[in-house]
Every structure is written in structure tokens, then in C-alpha cells.
Write a protein that holds these residues in place. Structure first.
Motif, PDB file in Angstrom:
ATOM      1  N   ASP A 194      14.809  -8.553   2.302  1.00 12.55           N
ATOM      2  CA  ASP A 194      14.274  -9.304   3.436  1.00 12.55           C
ATOM      3  C   ASP A 194      13.177  -8.479   4.110  1.00 12.55           C
ATOM      4  N   ILE A 195      11.972  -9.040   4.193  1.00 15.56           N
ATOM      5  CA  ILE A 195      10.844  -8.314   4.789  1.00 15.56           C
ATOM      6  C   ILE A 195      11.150  -7.930   6.233  1.00 15.56           C
ATOM      7  N   GLN A 196      11.752  -8.830   6.989  1.00 18.04           N
ATOM      8  CA  GLN A 196      12.034  -8.538   8.396  1.00 18.04           C
ATOM      9  C   GLN A 196      13.060  -7.420   8.539  1.00 18.04           C
ATOM     10  N   ALA A 197      13.934  -7.249   7.548  1.00 22.16           N
ATOM     11  CA  ALA A 197      14.922  -6.168   7.602  1.00 22.16           C
ATOM     12  C   ALA A 197      14.259  -4.812   7.425  1.00 22.16           C
ATOM     13  N   ALA A 198      13.147  -4.768   6.677  1.00 23.24           N
ATOM     14  CA  ALA A 198      12.446  -3.497   6.434  1.00 23.24           C
ATOM     15  C   ALA A 198      11.386  -3.224   7.490  1.00 23.24           C
ATOM     16  N   ALA A 199      10.839  -4.271   8.102  1.00 21.47           N
ATOM     17  CA  ALA A 199       9.782  -4.092   9.099  1.00 21.47           C
ATOM     18  C   ALA A 199      10.294  -3.295  10.293  1.00 21.47           C
ATOM     19  N   GLY A 200       9.508  -2.315  10.732  1.00 20.50           N
ATOM     20  CA  GLY A 200       9.882  -1.485  11.867  1.00 20.50           C
ATOM     21  C   GLY A 200      10.628  -0.224  11.494  1.00 20.50           C
ATOM     22  N   MET A 201      11.043  -0.105  10.230  1.00 17.15           N
ATOM     23  CA  MET A 201      11.733   1.110   9.799  1.00 17.15           C
ATOM     24  C   MET A 201      10.718   2.226   9.520  1.00 17.15           C
ATOM     25  N   GLU A 202      11.239   3.457   9.415  1.00 18.01           N
ATOM     26  CA  GLU A 202      10.415   4.606   9.055  1.00 18.01           C
ATOM     27  C   GLU A 202      10.695   4.984   7.610  1.00 18.01           C
ATOM     28  N   ARG A 217       0.858  -1.185   0.000  1.00 19.23           N
ATOM     29  CA  ARG A 217       0.000   0.000   0.000  1.00 19.23           C
ATOM     30  C   ARG A 217       0.893   1.234   0.000  1.00 19.23           C
ATOM     31  N   PHE A 218       0.317   2.402  -0.219  1.00 18.98           N
ATOM     32  CA  PHE A 218       1.071   3.644  -0.122  1.00 18.98           C
ATOM     33  C   PHE A 218       1.476   3.866   1.338  1.00 18.98           C
ATOM     34  N   ILE A 219       2.735   4.257   1.552  1.00 30.21           N
ATOM     35  CA  ILE A 219       3.254   4.538   2.892  1.00 30.21           C
ATOM     36  C   ILE A 219       3.800   5.957   2.896  1.00 30.21           C
ATOM     37  N   GLY A 220       3.265   6.790   3.782  1.00 33.79           N
ATOM     38  CA  GLY A 220       3.666   8.190   3.835  1.00 33.79           C
ATOM     39  C   GLY A 220       5.009   8.387   4.513  1.00 33.79           C
ATOM     40  N   ALA A 233       5.142  -1.690   8.875  1.00 32.50           N
ATOM     41  CA  ALA A 233       4.875  -2.976   9.526  1.00 32.50           C
ATOM     42  C   ALA A 233       5.128  -4.113   8.538  1.00 32.50           C
ATOM     43  N   ALA A 234       5.425  -5.294   9.080  1.00 35.91           N
ATOM     44  CA  ALA A 234       5.675  -6.447   8.210  1.00 35.91           C
ATOM     45  C   ALA A 234       4.464  -6.754   7.331  1.00 35.91           C
ATOM     46  N   GLY A 235       3.256  -6.538   7.866  1.00 36.41           N
ATOM     47  CA  GLY A 235       2.043  -6.792   7.096  1.00 36.41           C
ATOM     48  C   GLY A 235       1.850  -5.844   5.932  1.00 36.41           C
ATOM     49  N   ASP A 236       2.620  -4.739   5.897  1.00 35.85           N
ATOM     50  CA  ASP A 236       2.536  -3.779   4.796  1.00 35.85           C
ATOM     51  C   ASP A 236       3.400  -4.189   3.614  1.00 35.85           C
ATOM     52  N   LEU A 237       4.170  -5.279   3.758  1.00 39.29           N
ATOM     53  CA  LEU A 237       5.214  -5.595   2.792  1.00 39.29           C
ATOM     54  C   LEU A 237       4.978  -6.919   2.076  1.00 39.29           C
ATOM     55  N   ALA A 238       5.546  -7.023   0.888  1.00 41.59           N
ATOM     56  CA  ALA A 238       5.499  -8.257   0.105  1.00 41.59           C
ATOM     57  C   ALA A 238       6.803  -8.358  -0.688  1.00 41.59           C
ATOM     58  N   LEU A 239       7.026  -9.520  -1.314  1.00 40.55           N
ATOM     59  CA  LEU A 239       8.203  -9.723  -2.159  1.00 40.55           C
ATOM     60  C   LEU A 239       7.797  -9.643  -3.626  1.00 40.55           C
ATOM     61  N   ARG A 240       8.675  -9.059  -4.435  1.00 46.30           N
ATOM     62  CA  ARG A 240       8.405  -8.924  -5.868  1.00 46.30           C
ATOM     63  C   ARG A 240       9.650  -9.345  -6.634  1.00 46.30           C
ATOM     64  N   LEU A 241       9.461 -10.092  -7.733  1.00 43.15           N
ATOM     65  CA  LEU A 241      10.571 -10.575  -8.547  1.00 43.15           C
ATOM     66  C   LEU A 241      10.953  -9.502  -9.565  1.00 43.15           C
TER      67      LEU A 241
END
Length: 242
Positions: free
Chosen positions: A75-83, A45-48, A54-62
Motif C-alpha cells: 500500500d503506497i499510503q502505508a509507505a508514505a512518510g516513512m524513513e 527514484r533512488f532514495i537515500g 513521499a507518496a509521489g516517490d512511489l509506484a506499484l509493481r506486479l
């Protein structure tokens, strides 16, 4: 009859062999294509800007290898929690410079304090979240001058309607991330809204110094922004990084 059956079986075997060769070829093509691809993390989704991801905001794309030259997070966990440092579009690969884990968080031994309005004499309208600012003391109770030698980080600046102040058409964080200082300053100048509330990341000693100096009403603080504090911010971020 037996001859006809034999011919049918031979033709079927030949057709099967052709299909098998074709299938193997296609699998090899897919494998070769996959070997030239890699997975990267994208928002669902769009993130301001300034929003915690959050991890639920993220997905993997080829995507093709080499397109993002190692800057994309895989890595989704590497991005989760960042601003998000700048706005992130849905499906847009997240590059490492677009996010920051501690951009607006208080540093070691710090907490986020909202500064009471009656403690403030003035705030530069160019100040935005993520800046490092200079705090001055002004009033009859003490000599005017810098209250702290070091700069302090701004956690947020909001209008009277509790909205974060920025230029929505050209966010200052986008210009900051791209290193365009002139455009960043222009976006601050053109932003709508007066600063009513400011939150600073302070140590306990810094907050107590402000409170002690201002609580009897004889002194107030002046919070000033200067483009030179961007260099101090970069140095401070390097010191805070683990």
C-alpha cells in the motif's frame, strides 16, 4: 451463387469461433498468471538512507506471489512518510525492514535539540544518526558521572560542511539492518569527516539539565557510543511503538 455465399459465411463463422476460443483461452491464461502475481510498492527514484519517503516517490509493481514472503509493502499510503533505513534503489520492492516511520523522529514529549559546541567536551567518532548514546557530565562545577541514567537518541551528526557523516561505500545503516554488528562498527570507523554538529532527541527536562549544567562554562558533556546501546535502542523502539 447462394451456395458460394453460404460457404463463405460458414467459413467466416468457423474462423470467428476459432478466434473466440483462442481469445477466451488467452484471457484465462492471463487471469491465471495474474492470480499468481501481486502488487508491491517500489520507489520511482533512488532514495537515500534516512530520507523521508513521499507518496509521489512511489509506484506499484506486479511481482510473483511468495517471492517476498509477505515482507513487501503493498500500500503506497502505508509507505508514505516513512524513513529509509537503508538506500532504496529505483524499482526495488520496499520490504518492511528497510523503512521505519519513527527511526530518527523525536519520541513522545521529546524535541530535537542541536547541542552548542561549547557545551561539548568530546563526542565519540563512532556515533551515527539513529544511535542511542550515553551523556556524561564533566567539569569543575560538579562531580563527573552520567547526566542521565537512560540513553538518548541521536537525530543527526554532521561535518563542518553540514554533511551527514557516514561511509558512502558501506553505509552503517545497511549493516545495522542486516544485523552485522562487526561490519557496522567497521563502517563507522572508516567513515570520513569529524563530527562538528550533533542533534539529540531530548525531553524538555533533559535539555534544561544540559543547559543549566553547561551554560556558565564550568561543565561540559561527553557523548559516548557503545555497541551495547544497540540493545537499549531495540528495547526503546519497542516501548515507543503504539
Amino acid at each position: 451463387m447462394n451456395r458460394r455465399r453460404s460457404l463463405v459465411m460458414t467459413a467466416a463463422a468457423a474462423l470467428f469461433a476459432v478466434l473466440l476460443v483462442y481469445a477466451i483461452g488467452r484471457l484465462q491464461e492471463i487471469r491465471t498468471a495474474r492470480e499468481g502475481m501481486t502488487y508491491v510498492v517500489v520507489p520511482k527514484r533512488f532514495i537515500g538512507a534516512g530520507e523521508t519517503i513521499a507518496a509521489g516517490d512511489l509506484a506499484l509493481r506486479l511481482v510473483p506471489k511468495g517471492v517476498y514472503d509477505g515482507e513487501a509493502i503493498a500500500d503506497i499510503q502505508a509507505a508514505a512518510g516513512m524513513e529509509a533505513v537503508i538506500p532504496l534503489g529505483e524499482g526495488e520492492p520496499i520490504l518492511s525492514w528497510k523503512v521505519d516511520r519513527f527511526n530518527l523522529f523525536p519520541g513522545p514529549n521529546e524535541s530535537t535539540f542541536q547541542i552548542p559546541k561549547d557545551y561539548i567536551r568530546s563526542i565519540s567518532n563512532g556515533i551515527r544518526a539513529g544511535d542511542r548514546v550515553v551523556v556524561y557530565l564533566s567539569g569543575e562545577g560538579a562531580a563527573s558521572g552520567r547526566l542521565f541514567e537512560e540513553t538518548v537518541k541521536v537525530a543527526s551528526v554532521k561535518s563542518s560542511s553540514n554533511m551527514e557523516i557516514d561511509n558512502m561505500d558501506d553505509p552503517h545503516l545497511l549493516s545495522l539492518a542486516e544485523g552485522d554488528k562487526e561490519r557496522m562498527y567497521a563502517s563507522r570507523r572508516d567513515a570520513n569527516g569529524m563530527i562538528e554538529y550533533i542533534n539529540l532527541n531530548l525531553t524538555e527536562a533533559q535539555w534544561l539539565a544540559i543547559d543549566t549544567a553547561c551554560k556558565d562554562g564550568t561543565n561540559q558533556i561527553v557523548i559516548a557510543y557503545s555497541p551495547e546501546t544497540m540493545d537499549a535502542a531495540a528495547a526503546a523502539e519497542g516501548e515507543e511503538a503504539p
